[in-house]
Write a protein that holds these residues in place. Sequence first.
Motif, PDB file in Angstrom:
ATOM      1  N   ILE A 251      41.223  42.149  28.359  1.00 37.70           N
ATOM      2  CA  ILE A 251      41.863  40.879  28.897  1.00 37.70           C
ATOM      3  C   ILE A 251      43.221  40.707  28.169  1.00 37.70           C
ATOM      4  O   ILE A 251      44.344  40.495  28.670  1.00 37.70           O
ATOM      5  CB  ILE A 251      41.028  39.902  28.599  1.00 37.70           C
ATOM      6  CG1 ILE A 251      39.720  40.015  29.322  1.00 37.70           C
ATOM      7  CG2 ILE A 251      41.599  38.509  28.968  1.00 37.70           C
ATOM      8  CD1 ILE A 251      39.718  39.901  30.642  1.00 37.70           C
ATOM      9  N   GLY A 252      43.051  41.050  26.755  1.00 40.81           N
ATOM     10  CA  GLY A 252      44.384  40.825  25.904  1.00 40.81           C
ATOM     11  C   GLY A 252      45.500  41.770  26.245  1.00 40.81           C
ATOM     12  O   GLY A 252      46.718  41.187  26.726  1.00 40.81           O
TER      13      GLY A 252
ATOM     14  N   ALA B 265      48.228  43.751  35.135  1.00 43.36           N
ATOM     15  CA  ALA B 265      47.096  42.869  35.476  1.00 43.36           C
ATOM     16  C   ALA B 265      46.274  42.924  36.522  1.00 43.36           C
ATOM     17  O   ALA B 265      45.308  42.071  36.608  1.00 43.36           O
ATOM     18  CB  ALA B 265      47.730  41.376  35.331  1.00 43.36           C
ATOM     19  N   ALA B 266      46.534  43.973  37.402  1.00 50.23           N
ATOM     20  CA  ALA B 266      45.490  43.960  38.589  1.00 50.23           C
ATOM     21  C   ALA B 266      44.103  44.159  38.187  1.00 50.23           C
ATOM     22  O   ALA B 266      43.781  44.837  37.234  1.00 50.23           O
ATOM     23  CB  ALA B 266      45.890  45.289  39.391  1.00 50.23           C
ATOM     24  N   SER B 267      43.397  43.439  39.054  1.00 51.52           N
ATOM     25  CA  SER B 267      41.596  43.491  39.018  1.00 51.52           C
ATOM     26  C   SER B 267      41.225  42.958  37.737  1.00 51.52           C
ATOM     27  O   SER B 267      40.034  43.538  37.405  1.00 51.52           O
ATOM     28  CB  SER B 267      41.354  44.783  39.415  1.00 51.52           C
ATOM     29  OG  SER B 267      41.739  45.330  40.543  1.00 51.52           O
ATOM     30  N   MET B 268      42.210  42.321  36.845  1.00 55.79           N
ATOM     31  CA  MET B 268      41.583  41.824  35.648  1.00 55.79           C
ATOM     32  C   MET B 268      40.275  41.165  35.605  1.00 55.79           C
ATOM     33  O   MET B 268      39.456  41.342  34.736  1.00 55.79           O
ATOM     34  CB  MET B 268      42.813  41.213  34.682  1.00 55.79           C
ATOM     35  CG  MET B 268      42.374  40.651  33.356  1.00 55.79           C
ATOM     36  SD  MET B 268      43.989  39.761  32.818  1.00 55.79           S
ATOM     37  CE  MET B 268      44.239  38.410  33.804  1.00 55.79           C
ATOM     38  N   LEU B 269      40.279  40.220  36.567  1.00 57.41           N
ATOM     39  CA  LEU B 269      39.188  39.162  36.409  1.00 57.41           C
ATOM     40  C   LEU B 269      38.040  39.663  37.324  1.00 57.41           C
ATOM     41  O   LEU B 269      37.173  38.847  37.717  1.00 57.41           O
ATOM     42  CB  LEU B 269      39.745  37.812  36.796  1.00 57.41           C
ATOM     43  CG  LEU B 269      40.859  36.967  35.982  1.00 57.41           C
ATOM     44  CD1 LEU B 269      41.230  35.761  36.377  1.00 57.41           C
ATOM     45  CD2 LEU B 269      40.125  37.030  34.713  1.00 57.41           C
ATOM     46  N   SER B 270      38.097  40.832  37.774  1.00 58.44           N
ATOM     47  CA  SER B 270      37.066  41.114  38.548  1.00 58.44           C
ATOM     48  C   SER B 270      36.476  42.616  38.382  1.00 58.44           C
ATOM     49  O   SER B 270      35.572  42.796  37.412  1.00 58.44           O
ATOM     50  CB  SER B 270      37.356  41.115  40.196  1.00 58.44           C
ATOM     51  OG  SER B 270      38.510  41.831  40.519  1.00 58.44           O
ATOM     52  N   ALA B 271      36.871  43.622  39.044  1.00 59.62           N
ATOM     53  CA  ALA B 271      36.600  45.066  39.112  1.00 59.62           C
ATOM     54  C   ALA B 271      36.553  45.557  37.451  1.00 59.62           C
ATOM     55  O   ALA B 271      35.684  46.091  37.264  1.00 59.62           O
ATOM     56  CB  ALA B 271      37.208  45.979  40.094  1.00 59.62           C
ATOM     57  N   HIS B 272      37.703  45.457  36.826  1.00 59.19           N
ATOM     58  CA  HIS B 272      37.944  45.874  35.494  1.00 59.19           C
ATOM     59  C   HIS B 272      37.191  45.329  34.479  1.00 59.19           C
ATOM     60  O   HIS B 272      36.609  45.602  33.675  1.00 59.19           O
ATOM     61  CB  HIS B 272      39.396  45.972  35.277  1.00 59.19           C
ATOM     62  CG  HIS B 272      40.075  46.853  35.967  1.00 59.19           C
ATOM     63  ND1 HIS B 272      41.623  47.008  35.982  1.00 59.19           N
ATOM     64  CD2 HIS B 272      39.966  47.742  37.014  1.00 59.19           C
ATOM     65  CE1 HIS B 272      41.955  47.637  36.765  1.00 59.19           C
ATOM     66  NE2 HIS B 272      41.080  48.182  37.463  1.00 59.19           N
ATOM     67  N   MET B 273      37.037  43.858  34.613  1.00 60.26           N
ATOM     68  CA  MET B 273      36.293  43.045  33.969  1.00 60.26           C
ATOM     69  C   MET B 273      34.772  43.406  33.965  1.00 60.26           C
ATOM     70  O   MET B 273      33.996  43.685  33.083  1.00 60.26           O
ATOM     71  CB  MET B 273      36.411  41.609  33.849  1.00 60.26           C
ATOM     72  CG  MET B 273      35.669  40.631  33.055  1.00 60.26           C
ATOM     73  SD  MET B 273      36.107  38.898  33.022  1.00 60.26           S
ATOM     74  CE  MET B 273      35.495  38.610  34.628  1.00 60.26           C
TER      75      MET B 273
ATOM     76  N   SER C  85      43.112  51.074  32.696  1.00 59.99           N
ATOM     77  CA  SER C  85      43.006  49.902  33.448  1.00 59.99           C
ATOM     78  C   SER C  85      44.388  49.589  33.817  1.00 59.99           C
ATOM     79  O   SER C  85      44.658  48.625  34.642  1.00 59.99           O
ATOM     80  CB  SER C  85      42.336  48.660  32.731  1.00 59.99           C
ATOM     81  OG  SER C  85      43.100  48.273  31.758  1.00 59.99           O
ATOM     82  N   ILE C  86      45.403  49.946  33.096  1.00 56.41           N
ATOM     83  CA  ILE C  86      46.680  49.563  33.115  1.00 56.41           C
ATOM     84  C   ILE C  86      47.646  50.743  33.862  1.00 56.41           C
ATOM     85  O   ILE C  86      47.980  50.638  35.157  1.00 56.41           O
ATOM     86  CB  ILE C  86      47.474  49.337  31.942  1.00 56.41           C
ATOM     87  CG1 ILE C  86      46.765  47.856  31.467  1.00 56.41           C
ATOM     88  CG2 ILE C  86      48.862  48.720  32.040  1.00 56.41           C
ATOM     89  CD1 ILE C  86      47.385  47.563  29.839  1.00 56.41           C
TER      90      ILE C  86
END
Length: 360
Positions: free
Chosen positions: A333-334, A310-318, A111-112
């Motif tokens: 998230i961390g 941090a890209a897409s942390m609160l949508s696609a990746h979560m 994810s990073i």
Amino acid sequence: MNKILMVIMAAGAAAGGIDRILGNRRGYGAKFEEGFQLLGNTALSMVGMICLAPVLADILGKIIIPFYRFIGVDPGMFGSLLAIDMGGYQLAKELADDSLIGSYAGIVAASIFGCTVVFTIPVGMGMIREEDRDCFARGIMTGLAAIPVGFMAGGLLAGIPVPVCLWQNLPVFVFALLIFIGLWKKPERMIRGFCILAKGIRCVITVGLVLGAVEYLCGFRALSGMTPVMEAMEIVSAIGIVMLGSLPVVEFLRRILQKPFHKLGKCIGINDAGVTGLLVGAVSAIPAISMYRDMDERGKTVNAAFLVSAASMLSAHMGFTLGTEPEFLGALIGAKMSGGAAAVLLALAMSGGKQKRTEK
């Protein structure tokens, strides 16, 4: 933590749906619709790679597994070279000897680092103006330099000891260093290379989608071992459901934090668009990159650095994590928050406060 986040996303979906029924009076209904409409583009960029992941794992495994085992690294770490939602997770799990390392590689590292290599860099370079490429490249290099912070934080939260985490990430750290040097010494060549890479990945994804569709419609399987297309669609659908709630929630936060964002921008020396871009980028890289022309020079560098982790942390990746291994949500998230914060601080420190804040 997972339940709290799910409740927040559910509240956002409910608020957006109600506002849509009432005629989009407050704008949350539009964000609700936007979240669902992103499902098509998300599926187009993901489903084919998910279908082909087991096949690629079998092919690459014959080369990668012996080499990684020779240097003492779990072969699953190879999956971190692809984005979490573009086959990285499936590849990591298929190749991994240790299930924990495979989950870490496919969720946290992919994810990073994987997202940056196969998505953020080629897409960003394709979207931004020619005159903004230097700022973007400088920001990406800064973000890559901060990757170890996020990787180590994610590893600790996943229950992986520090020495093990350091060694398992060795190939990724070396690859990141090579990209850093390339963007520093030969940025134009690296830009062209990433564009070619993006086109190649797009072709592979399209082939996988076609083969999956043909198998579903006709029962003809051209490649044995492929993931059924409906299983891939189930993963993508989980992401779409999360985006139904996440976009209205982010819009709400943007509105109530408008004044604090303005003050924060004055303190760190970037304009309002630059500060807003950080929040937007945590939801999706594409709208954050689309705001690039409204940012000042320092804000462009800071935002590009932030997107690496941090890209897409609160949508696609979560959404992807909740749909596959929800127990890894805290590690995801961390890792992305700590890596993104470290990248922002490093970018601010390297710019030295020399850029003047300009309102646009």
